[in-house]
Design an enzyme around this catalytic site. Structure first.
Site, PDB file in Angstrom:
ATOM      1  CB  ILE A   1      -0.955   0.013   1.215  1.00 18.06           C
ATOM      2  CG1 ILE A   1      -0.173  -0.130   2.517  1.00 18.06           C
ATOM      3  CG2 ILE A   1      -2.004  -1.072   1.074  1.00 18.06           C
ATOM      4  CD1 ILE A   1      -1.040  -0.037   3.763  1.00 18.06           C
TER       5      ILE A   1
ATOM      6  CG  ASP B   1      11.334  13.108   7.504  1.00 16.61           C
ATOM      7  OD1 ASP B   1      11.355  12.025   6.894  1.00 16.61           O
ATOM      8  OD2 ASP B   1      11.150  14.198   6.945  1.00 16.61           O
TER       9      ASP B   1
END
Length: 880
Positions: free
Chosen positions: A615, A737
């Site tokens: 996915i 991040d």
């Protein structure tokens, strides 16, 4: 005869007394053994009936316990030891009690005050909560007390005055608050005091006057304010003093002159002002001096050269001006010199080339001019040279290629011209953006570059020599005149950020064609960090085609062999266990109890990680959907075998396990378990039905579902999770991040922070200097200059994400203009930035919430990190 009877009588009395003492000792020892067994901490590791032979137990000759020492003894997640389960009344002879890093939970019981003979007590690195037990102050013989790295809170009791024998006190990394009690002045034997990373506040009282034996004082990262007291006059034994990251102000007290043995002085991150005092140079034993991020001003005194023992000097982030003093070159022991973010002018003194031991030289963000002295380039020990954001001109000396130890070089935002000479392939970090460089690229094998930024120059020619740089993680070639074909991201297996400009000469940039993100070739959905539902954007290139054919065949063979081995091993060790009870039960129980069973379930659910279950792609590895037989769905992030062999990917994989194992927050994606094997590594996460925030904002259908209040709530979800990491974790954790790719959405459109592969634990005793990681467009500007990661760097990233959420896309070039917003025009700017795909909010309460979110975002993206709020302050504002 009478005399013999007298002797016999006394012998019988003595035997009776000895017998009673033996009986008492027997019963006491028996009680000790029962108390230890009652905790259940030693059952699994000690089979002997003699408790004196158990791990961590030391007894005297009579068999009574005198020391309990248990270190790094972790039990299963479902069986955490509780401090209250230990009956302290049974240990009348206990002298030393140290249970460190063992996952202890609960509060410190009042019963601890019964250990009247205790001289050493340590519960360092556990999960203790609550206030400090008042009964601790009954331990009048205590000399060593360490309660650091817990979750203790409240004020310190005034009865600390009873611990008059205390020599070592560590209460760091907790949540203590309030002012320091005056009773501290009575701890006259104290040698080591560590209260760092708490919430102590108020002015520092004159309690140090009598603490003449102090050698180490850590009071950093609290909320102390006002001036430093003059009570340091008598502390002539002091070797380390740290007040970093408080709210202290004023000038440094002259009483510091008496600290003749001081070796380490840390005062960074305060509001000290004035000129650097001349008397500071009398501290000739100083090895480390950190005064960064204050308001010191004026010229740097040349007398600093008197600090002949200095190894570390940090004066960054002040208002120093004038020329750099040439006599600093006399500091021949200097290893690290940080003078960035000041107002120094003039040339770099060539005499600095005599600092033969220097490894880090940071002179960035000043007004230095002229060329780079050849003597600096020839420094043999130099590893990091940062001259970015100055007015340095001239060519880059070809002698740089001869610097065998130079690893990081930042010359960005200057006026350098000419070609990049020599072989720079041994560097790991090269930043020369925003200059006037020209000429062709030439990199030779082996190439160690991880970060390369050549943007905003006039360079020409082909870029094919970059093929030898296999370790690149960041590459920016924008705004140059390169010609020929571009380089595919697939040529750099570790590359996280690729930014190549499209122009008339440079073509064939990437396998998926150009992307509008980041102005060049962005990451799009084929390089997402975290889970993604954008299956339609996954590239179908040749490499994927070959992997799709051969990788499953190889993996099936490996899994069959691995499964057979696991089956044989489990067959030999299992006796009365019924596998079906655990096979499809709770997955957390599966992983904690029998990883092999869970492993088989996930292999079956994904058909050996067939591509049809994929996915998305993370920063490393691919993400698969796994639906078990009981209907539960999980997300598996699998590290491919060729990635597992790369040290950086393997470290990110293990780093994510380490960080997420210790995080407990409802808006941080749950890590249920992991499989760590030389042939198959994967992480098991909570499944997020709506994928990444980036894809939700990009998908027209999902955009309508993510209405204004849902967007506001997602922002709050992210804010509270970051505040938890920054302020409630010890040490603080920064994600490094934060981007829309790494925020996942569940079925209720709630936001969850994910992908902790590059997360970092902040060390208060370190500069936290690091290689730049993260996603372009979200990285705080100061991180590119000083490479020092702080919580404020993450606040900036949060601000960018917030603007992206309410705007529906990354703010891009708007960031610079928004940084200069005015209160009179912010309404218009808000109307311009809001996502046009949603109608402007008609409800006044919704509009008020969006305006509040918008103003918070503007504060978070301020260029000066000192002016940005903390995540705790952000949460307070959003909760109004």
């Amino acid at each position: 005869m009478q005399h013999s009877s007298y002797i016999l009588t006394h012998l019988m009395i003595l035997l009776f007394m000895l017998s009673n003492e033996a009986i008492a000792t027997y019963f006491n020892n028996s009680l000790e053994a029962k108390a230890l067994l009652a905790t259940n901490w030693w059952r699994e590791v000690n089979a002997s009936d003699d408790h004196c032979s158990w791990e961590g137990i030391i007894c005297n000759e009579a068999g009574s316990v005198t020391e309990i020492l248990l270190l790094n003894h972790y039990l299963g997640l479902g069986d955490r030891p509780h401090l209250g389960s230990l009956d302290f009344s049974s240990f009348s002879n206990l002298v030393s009690l140290s249970i460190e890093h063992c996952g202890l939970e609960g509060s410190i019981p009042e019963q601890i005050g019964l250990l009247s003979n205790l001289t050493e007590l340590s519960f360092w690195g556990n999960r203790l909560i609550g206030n400090l037990s008042v009964s601790l102050t009954n331990l009048t013989r205590l000399e060593y007390l360490d309660l650091g790295f817990n979750h203790l809170s409240g004020k310190l009791p005034d009865s600390f005055t009873n611990l008059i024998r205390l020599k070592y006190l560590d209460l760091s990394h907790n949540h203590f608050r309030g002012e320091l009690p005056i009773s501290f002045a009575n701890l006259t034997r104290l040698e080591h005091l560590d209260l760092a990373i708490n919430q102590f506040s108020g002015n520092l009282p004159n309690l140090f006057t009598n603490l003449v034996h102090l050698e180490y004082v850590h009071l950093d990262m609290n909320q102390f304010r006002g001036k430093l007291p003059d009570s340091f006059t008598n502390l002539t034994r002091l070797r380390l003093l740290s007040f970093s990251r408080n709210n202290l102000s004023g000038e440094l007290p002259v009483s510091f002159t008496n600290l003749i043995r001081l070796e380490n002085l840390y005062l960074s991150g305060n509001n000290f002002s004035g000129k650097l005092p001349v008397w500071l140079t009398n501290l000739t034993r100083l090895k480390e001096l950190a005064l960064s991020n204050n308001n010191f001003s004026g010229d740097l005194p040349a007398t600093l050269s008197n600090l002949i023992s200095l190894e570390y000097l940090s004066l960054s982030g002040n208002n120093f001006s004038g020329n750099l003093p040439a006599p600093l070159a006399n500091l021949t022991h200097l290893v690290s010199l940080y003078l960035s973010e000041n107002q120094f002018t003039g040339p770099i003194p060539p005499s600095y080339g005599s600092m033969v031991n220097i490894t880090v030289l940071d002179l960035s963000t000043n007004q230095l001019s002229s060329s780079i002295p050849k003597e600096i380039i020839n420094l043999k020990s130099l590893e990091t040279l940062n001259l970015g954001r100055n007015s340095i001109s001239g060519p880059i000396s070809p002698d740089i290629a001869n610097s065998m130890n130079l690893q990081q070089l930042d010359l960005s935002h200057n006026s350098l011209a000419g070609p990049v000479h020599g072989n720079l392939s041994r560097l790991s970090y090269l930043e020369v953006s925003s200059n006037q460089l020209s000429g062709n690229l030439s990199f030779q094998n082996p190439c160690s570059l991880q970060h390369l930024d050549l943007s905003m120059n006039h360079m020409t020619g082909a870029i094919t020599s970059l093929v030898v740089c296999h370790h690149l993680q960041f590459l920016d070639l924008t705004s140059n005149n390169f010609v020929g074909k571009g380089l595919s991201k697939l040529m750099f297996p570790e590359l996280k950020t690729l930014n190549q400009i499209l122009n008339n000469n440079l073509t064939d940039v990437g396998p998926s064609g150009p992307s509008v993100q980041d102005g060049g070739v962005g990451l799009s959905c084929n390089a997402l960090s975290g889970q993604s539902t954008c299956k339609e954007h996954m590239p179908r290139n040749k490499l994927v085609h070959y992997l799709a054919i051969f990788l499953p065949i190889i993996m099936v063979l490996c899994f069959l062999l691995l499964g057979y081995v696991c089956y044989i091993n489990r067959k030999g060790t299992q006796k009365t266990i019924q596998p079906e009870i655990y096979r499809h039960g709770n997955v957390c129980s599966i992983l904690n109890y029998d990883g092999t069973v869970a492993y088989e379930d996930f292999i079956t659910a994904t058909e050996d990680f067939d591509l049809k279950y994929c996915i998305g792609n993370g920063g490393y590895g691919s993400v698969y959907e796994a639906k078990l037989a009981d209907g539960k769905i999980f997300a598996l992030k699998k590290l491919h075998r060729f990635e597992a062999e790369q040290p950086n990917f393997d470290q990110s994989f293990k780093n994510e396990i380490q960080v997420l194992t210790n995080l407990r927050h409802k808006n941080i994606v749950k890590l249920y378990g992991f499989c760590l094997h030389n042939k198959c590594n994967f992480l098991v996460y909570e499944y997020m039905e709506n994928g990444s925030l980036f894809c939700a904002l990009s998908d027209g259908k999902l955009t309508i579902e993510v209405g204004w209040m849902k967007r506001v709530n997602i922002i709050k979800d992210v804010a509270f999770s970051l505040a938890y990491m920054h302020h409630d974790c010890s040490p603080p954790i920064v994600h490094r991040d934060i981007s829309s790719n790494n925020i996942l959405l569940n079925s209720e459109m709630e936001g969850f922070v994910a992908d902790f592969g590059v997360a970092k634990l902040l060390d208060p005793d370190s500069s936290n200097q690091t290689v730049i990681v993260g996603t372009t467009g979200y990285i705080a500007p100061e991180l590119a200059f000083n490479m020092i990661v702080t919580e404020k760097c993450e606040v900036y990233s949060f601000g960018v994400v917030t603007l992206e959420i309410i705007g529906g896309k990354h703010p891009g070039d708007l960031l610079s203009s928004l940084n200069n917003y005015s209160t009179t025009s912010h309404g218009t700017r808000l109307e311009n930035i809001l996502d046009k795909r949603l109608p402007y909010p008609a409800d006044k309460s919704i509009e008020k919430n969006i305006i509040r979110v918008y103003n918070v975002a503007l504060a978070c993206i301020l260029t000066d990190p000192k002016c940005r709020p903390t995540m705790r302050e952000v949460c307070q504002e959003l909760s109004c």
